[in-house]
Design a protein around this motif. Structure first.
Motif, PDB file in Angstrom:
ATOM      1  N   THR A 598      45.076  34.223  19.566  1.00 42.50           N
ATOM      2  CA  THR A 598      44.087  35.259  19.887  1.00 42.50           C
ATOM      3  C   THR A 598      42.702  34.638  20.039  1.00 42.50           C
ATOM      4  O   THR A 598      41.935  34.995  20.945  1.00 42.50           O
ATOM      5  CB  THR A 598      44.058  36.336  18.778  1.00 42.50           C
ATOM      6  OG1 THR A 598      45.390  36.767  18.533  1.00 42.50           O
ATOM      7  CG2 THR A 598      43.209  37.522  19.180  1.00 42.50           C
ATOM      8  N   MET A 601      42.362  32.893  23.317  1.00 42.35           N
ATOM      9  CA  MET A 601      42.229  33.881  24.396  1.00 42.35           C
ATOM     10  C   MET A 601      40.811  34.456  24.422  1.00 42.35           C
ATOM     11  O   MET A 601      40.185  34.544  25.482  1.00 42.35           O
ATOM     12  CB  MET A 601      43.248  35.001  24.206  1.00 42.35           C
ATOM     13  CG  MET A 601      43.181  36.058  25.296  1.00 42.35           C
ATOM     14  SD  MET A 601      44.360  37.386  25.054  1.00 42.35           S
ATOM     15  CE  MET A 601      43.598  38.306  23.745  1.00 42.35           C
ATOM     16  N   SER A 605      37.970  33.811  27.260  1.00 44.09           N
ATOM     17  CA  SER A 605      37.486  34.926  28.090  1.00 44.09           C
ATOM     18  C   SER A 605      35.958  34.963  28.175  1.00 44.09           C
ATOM     19  O   SER A 605      35.405  35.730  28.960  1.00 44.09           O
ATOM     20  CB  SER A 605      38.020  36.253  27.554  1.00 44.09           C
ATOM     21  OG  SER A 605      37.449  36.522  26.296  1.00 44.09           O
ATOM     22  N   ALA A 611      41.377  34.087  31.457  1.00 42.82           N
ATOM     23  CA  ALA A 611      41.822  33.684  30.114  1.00 42.82           C
ATOM     24  C   ALA A 611      42.550  34.830  29.419  1.00 42.82           C
ATOM     25  O   ALA A 611      43.447  34.605  28.601  1.00 42.82           O
ATOM     26  CB  ALA A 611      40.628  33.234  29.282  1.00 42.82           C
ATOM     27  N   VAL A 612      42.161  36.058  29.752  1.00 42.96           N
ATOM     28  CA  VAL A 612      42.840  37.215  29.146  1.00 42.96           C
ATOM     29  C   VAL A 612      44.286  37.261  29.635  1.00 42.96           C
ATOM     30  O   VAL A 612      45.207  37.592  28.878  1.00 42.96           O
ATOM     31  CB  VAL A 612      42.098  38.526  29.508  1.00 42.96           C
ATOM     32  CG1 VAL A 612      42.832  39.731  28.942  1.00 42.96           C
ATOM     33  CG2 VAL A 612      40.678  38.475  28.991  1.00 42.96           C
ATOM     34  N   TRP A 614      46.271  34.592  31.112  1.00 39.31           N
ATOM     35  CA  TRP A 614      47.141  33.505  30.613  1.00 39.31           C
ATOM     36  C   TRP A 614      47.107  33.402  29.101  1.00 39.31           C
ATOM     37  O   TRP A 614      48.045  32.907  28.485  1.00 39.31           O
ATOM     38  CB  TRP A 614      46.853  32.175  31.297  1.00 39.31           C
ATOM     39  CG  TRP A 614      45.434  31.646  31.254  1.00 39.31           C
ATOM     40  CD1 TRP A 614      44.540  31.625  32.281  1.00 39.31           C
ATOM     41  CD2 TRP A 614      44.764  31.030  30.156  1.00 39.31           C
ATOM     42  NE1 TRP A 614      43.351  31.053  31.889  1.00 39.31           N
ATOM     43  CE2 TRP A 614      43.458  30.674  30.590  1.00 39.31           C
ATOM     44  CE3 TRP A 614      45.116  30.750  28.830  1.00 39.31           C
ATOM     45  CZ2 TRP A 614      42.524  30.066  29.754  1.00 39.31           C
ATOM     46  CZ3 TRP A 614      44.186  30.139  27.998  1.00 39.31           C
ATOM     47  CH2 TRP A 614      42.911  29.803  28.472  1.00 39.31           C
ATOM     48  N   GLY A 615      46.031  33.870  28.494  1.00 41.98           N
ATOM     49  CA  GLY A 615      45.961  33.803  27.030  1.00 41.98           C
ATOM     50  C   GLY A 615      46.822  34.853  26.353  1.00 41.98           C
ATOM     51  O   GLY A 615      47.137  34.736  25.163  1.00 41.98           O
ATOM     52  N   ALA A 616      47.199  35.895  27.107  1.00 43.50           N
ATOM     53  CA  ALA A 616      47.994  36.969  26.494  1.00 43.50           C
ATOM     54  C   ALA A 616      49.413  36.507  26.187  1.00 43.50           C
ATOM     55  O   ALA A 616      50.038  37.007  25.250  1.00 43.50           O
ATOM     56  CB  ALA A 616      48.021  38.184  27.410  1.00 43.50           C
TER      57      ALA A 616
END
Lengths: 637, 200
Positions: A598, A601, A605, A611-612, A614-616
């Protein structure tokens, strides 16, 4: 195994078998080792971690305050630059509000509420672990940015358009906004845990009218967090969107509005004051009751006053915007509601005074800090009534008068009780007593240093000294008082130094504390100091509001919980009737990993909206790992 | 401290269902948080509308078709969703498995019209504050659909595994159904704001 070769049973524990108790201890213990420390879900370990981390942030924030006071001691000082000063006052305020004041109160609840309601762990222990790691990540983000000279510089309330894309240079305001997300996620997670723990994990017999006042205070606080904090998350997310992808929420040229920020911020910001203050109500009630050896006077009015404070706190936000040019009718309404909140506050004060009057107060250190609170908070409350008035607020707005007022309210209303709470519950948390002598010195220095530091700020404000200026010309009549304030700040810091040294020394070398060194009445004092991993050998059965004072040296308990898995009792919301046994989750590394995912991410972002996306994926994977049951006994039914 | 045994808890069930479940209360608390988020989005929408000389700002009202199809799909999904919750309460594993597959499909299907909804708004998120708030509303709700869809998929996998036939898991299925109802109900005021208020 017992002598007969079978595992110990609840009956063995009830019969007083030490082997059975050792078995129960193993079931609830956190193993040793680095990985285990990252995986623990014991509310006491996490609570202590939370408290310690919050106090580290208090020290860091205090150092920044001293730097500011050195800069302001004399006119036209060049100790630090204007840009650095802007970063420092922003980080000081943000740190104290978001990384110290709210987390430390929730941390106290994380440690104390399960013990006070008579259960063996908090509801959602893995969420609890996650909340700590995400809080730590948010704190590190802010402080690393300061170390790298890229810290936010737009004030702790980050007003637009100063924080918007047009004037907020670089990534400073984005860092502020994302730090908010970290700390709010953490605060909201703890709030949910507190609500569910209080609603559903209370000991049998602990009906709503037997809940300790501290627990009530944390319950109301948790609801305030749940209802107020989405506003700041919405506001800060919109700010990031304005800065990163060009939305127009706060741009008047495209239909946005800068006052929208202020409305959203203060809709959160004013309840925030009570999110910090209401736990103090619980702390003060507990300390006064114990050190007068009588139940707190007016239990029901106190609880109702807390609920009323919570509700009214949502009707006050506009008094922060009296000079923003809002319609006069609105200002009148918010003046009235701002003054109305003095009614429940007054009720609480009179309940405490009545308890002191009717009891036999023993003036140990915790009670001294409570007396300091009563004096300081009343003064802060009176200036609060003053700034609730539009004409006076128009004069003193954004001056040092307001700085003085909110430090009286925040330090008087929460830090004084908190320090008292540390002296009070330190024996329970560590098994050792703090020094009474050092405590009196700490109180004397903090109380004196505080008033010498902040009272003159009222005068500086009335003389027109504005907030957030990094220096001032010598021809203005502020130099003498500023020097006095700066010197006094070091007395205040000295008091905190005594307190911290005492806490560190006592942690290792303080006299051993028994289970109930103050002869208090609530359930946390029924267990050894510090409590064992399972908190209660048997779940207590509550038969009165002051279970330890009515127990005649014995505690009513219930047996039957399994020893080979982490079992809790789920009870009904109102009457505290047992409904089910519930397995409490085992230790897990997944909350730590989820916090890292988290964090990556959220930090990513700041720089790219992708980033939101691929970070999710890592967040979803870690949450699935967290959720997926293992072959543990928690999964049995 | 000495202890006096006054009750035996060994006969209590090993897991509470419905309001006796901790996750029911946890889910409810998170719905309250997210409900506040949706409510704030609506408040911001009307606040910005109150400042604008006309609404929508510099754009026609959104096309109704994709949003209305999505709304109908969501409303239809409530029926099997409630059936899954009922089957979970009855601990009927076979029906729960079928129900979760259906709910996975019904959770995924609104994403198709949702993809067209953004284009049907006739405005970019960065054009003006009107565009910003309606994109935010749609984005916020789309996030909720995706989150619940992932949760449903994981739960479906779990129910097909050896961990499925378990009171805790049935409770999870009930809570997942509760959350989907929230996702559907939260959409209705958003739908009114995005599609119908501009037509008033």
């Amino acid at each position: 195994m017992t002598g007969s070769g079978r595992p110990p049973s609840p009956a063995d524990l009830a019969a007083g078998s030490e082997e059975a108790e050792a078995f129960l201890r193993r079931t609830w213990s956190t193993p040793s080792g680095f990985l285990a420390a990252l995986s623990t879900v014991d509310h006491k370990i996490i609570g202590r971690r939370y408290v310690a981390t919050a106090f580290v942030f208090l020290i860091l924030g205090g150092v920044l305050a001293l730097v500011m006071r050195i800069q302001l001691a004399f006119p036209e000082t060049r100790f630090i630059s204007a840009d650095r000063y802007n970063q420092i006052f922003t980080v000081h305020g943000s740190n104290m509000m978001f990384l110290f004041a709210v987390p430390v109160m929730e941390a106290m609840a994380v440690y104390l509420v399960p013990l006070m309601v008579g259960t063996r762990n908090i509801a959602f222990p893995r969420l609890n672990a996650f909340s700590y790691w995400i809080y730590l990540a948010g704190g590190l983000l802010l402080w690393i940015s300061l170390a790298l000279d890229t810290a936010p510089d737009v004030g702790w309330f980050s007003y637009v358009p100063l924080a918007g894309p047009q004037y907020g240079v670089g990534k400073r305001a984005d860092l502020w906004a994302q730090m908010i997300t970290f700390t709010e996620v953490s605060a909201l997670a703890v709030a949910v845990e507190i609500v569910v723990t209080v609603f559903k994990l209370r000991a049998p017999g602990m009906s709503l009218d037997r809940i300790p006042v501290f627990v009530w205070s944390m319950l109301v606080t948790a609801f305030l967090v749940i209802l107020a904090m989405p506003a700041i998350m919405f506001a800060s997310s919109s700010l990031i969107l304005d800065r990163l992808v060009g939305t127009q929420f706060y741009n008047p040229a495209e239909g946005g509005d800068v006052l929208l920020w202020q409305h959203l911020f203060w809709f959160f910001g004013h309840p925030e004051v009570y999110i910090i203050f209401l736990p103090a109500v619980g702390i003060v009630s507990a300390i006064i009751s114990t050190f007068t050896q009588r139940p707190v006077f007016g239990y029901m009015p106190l609880v109702l006053a807390m609920i009323a404070t919570g509700i009214l706190s949502f009707g006050l936000w506009v008094h922060h915007m009296f000079v923003a040019g809002l319609p006069r009718l609105g200002s009148s309404f918010f003046t009235a509601s701002s003054m109305a909140i003095a009614i429940p506050a007054g009720t609480q004060i009179f309940c405490w005074l009545a308890t002191l009057w009717d009891g036999r107060p023993v003036f140990k250190t915790p009670l001294l800090f409570v007396i300091g609170f009563l004096i300081t908070f009343v003064i802060g409350g009176l200036t609060g009534v003053m700034v609730a008035s539009v004409p006076l607020d128009s004069q003193v707005h954004d001056t040092y008068f307001v700085v003085a007022h909110f430090h009286y309210v925040l330090i008087g209303g929460s830090v004084f009780p908190l320090i008292g709470a540390i002296y009070y519950w330190f024996p329970k948390m560590t098994g050792r007593m703090m020094s009474e002598r050092s405590g009196r010195w700490a109180f004397g220095l903090i109380f004196t240093g505080f008033h010498l530091t902040f009272f003159p700020m009222h005068i500086l404000g009335l003389q027109g000294m504005p907030r957030r200026v990094y220096t001032y010309p010598p021809e203005l009549p502020w130099a003498g008082l500023n020097l006095f304030v700066s010197l006094s700040a070091f007395i205040l810091a000295g008091g905190f130094l005594v307190f911290f040294i005492d806490a560190l020394r006592s942690f290792r070398h303080g006299p051993r504390a028994g289970p109930n060194p103050w002869n208090a009445s609530t359930l946390e004092w029924a267990v050894p100091s510090p409590p064992p991993p399972y908190n209660f050998r048997h779940i207590p059965v509550v038969e009165s509001r002051e279970p330890l004072w009515m127990s005649d040296e014995t505690l009513a308990v219930a047996t039957g919980l399994r020893l080979d898995r982490r079992e809790l009792i789920v009870s009904s919301v109102t009457a505290g009737e047992p409904e089910a046994r519930e397995a409490s989750p085992a230790d897990s590394i997944w909350p730590f990993l989820a916090a890292i995912a988290t964090g990556i991410m959220l930090i990513g972002s700041i720089f790219s909206p992708w980033a939101v996306v691929w970070g999710a994926a890592p967040v979803a994977i870690t949450l699935t790992g967290w959720f997926w049951p293992k072959q543990t006994r928690e999964d049995e039914s | 401290m000495k202890e006096r045994v006054v009750a035996d808890l060994s006969k209590l069930p090993l897991h509470g269902l419905g309001s006796a479940s901790l996750t029911f209360w946890g889910t409810s608390a998170f719905m309250l948080i997210e409900g506040m988020g949706f409510a704030l989005a609506i408040v911001v929408y009307f606040y910005l509308m109150s400042l604008a000389p006309h609404w929508p700002i510099e754009a026609p009202a959104p096309d109704l078709l994709p949003g209305t199809i999505l709304t109908l799909l969501l409303l239809v999904s409530i029926v099997p969703n409630m059936l899954v919750a009922r089957w979970a309460k009855q601990r009927d594993l076979r029906k729960v498995r079928v129900g979760l597959i259906v709910m996975t499909l019904l959770g995924a299907s609104p994403l198709i019209p949702r993809a067209f909804e953004f284009r049907a708004l006739h405005i970019g998120w960065d054009d003006d504050a009107y565009g910003s708030i309606i994109w935010t509303m749609l984005g916020l709700h789309a996030t909720h659909i995706i989150t619940d869809l992932i949760d449903t998929i994981v739960l479906a996998c779990l129910m097909f595994s050896k961990h499925g036939d378990n009171a805790r898991r049935y409770g999870d299925v009930e809570d997942n159904a509760l959350y989907w109802n929230f996702v559907v109900l939260a959409w209705l005021p958003l739908y009114g704001c995005i599609y119908w208020v501009p037509r008033l």
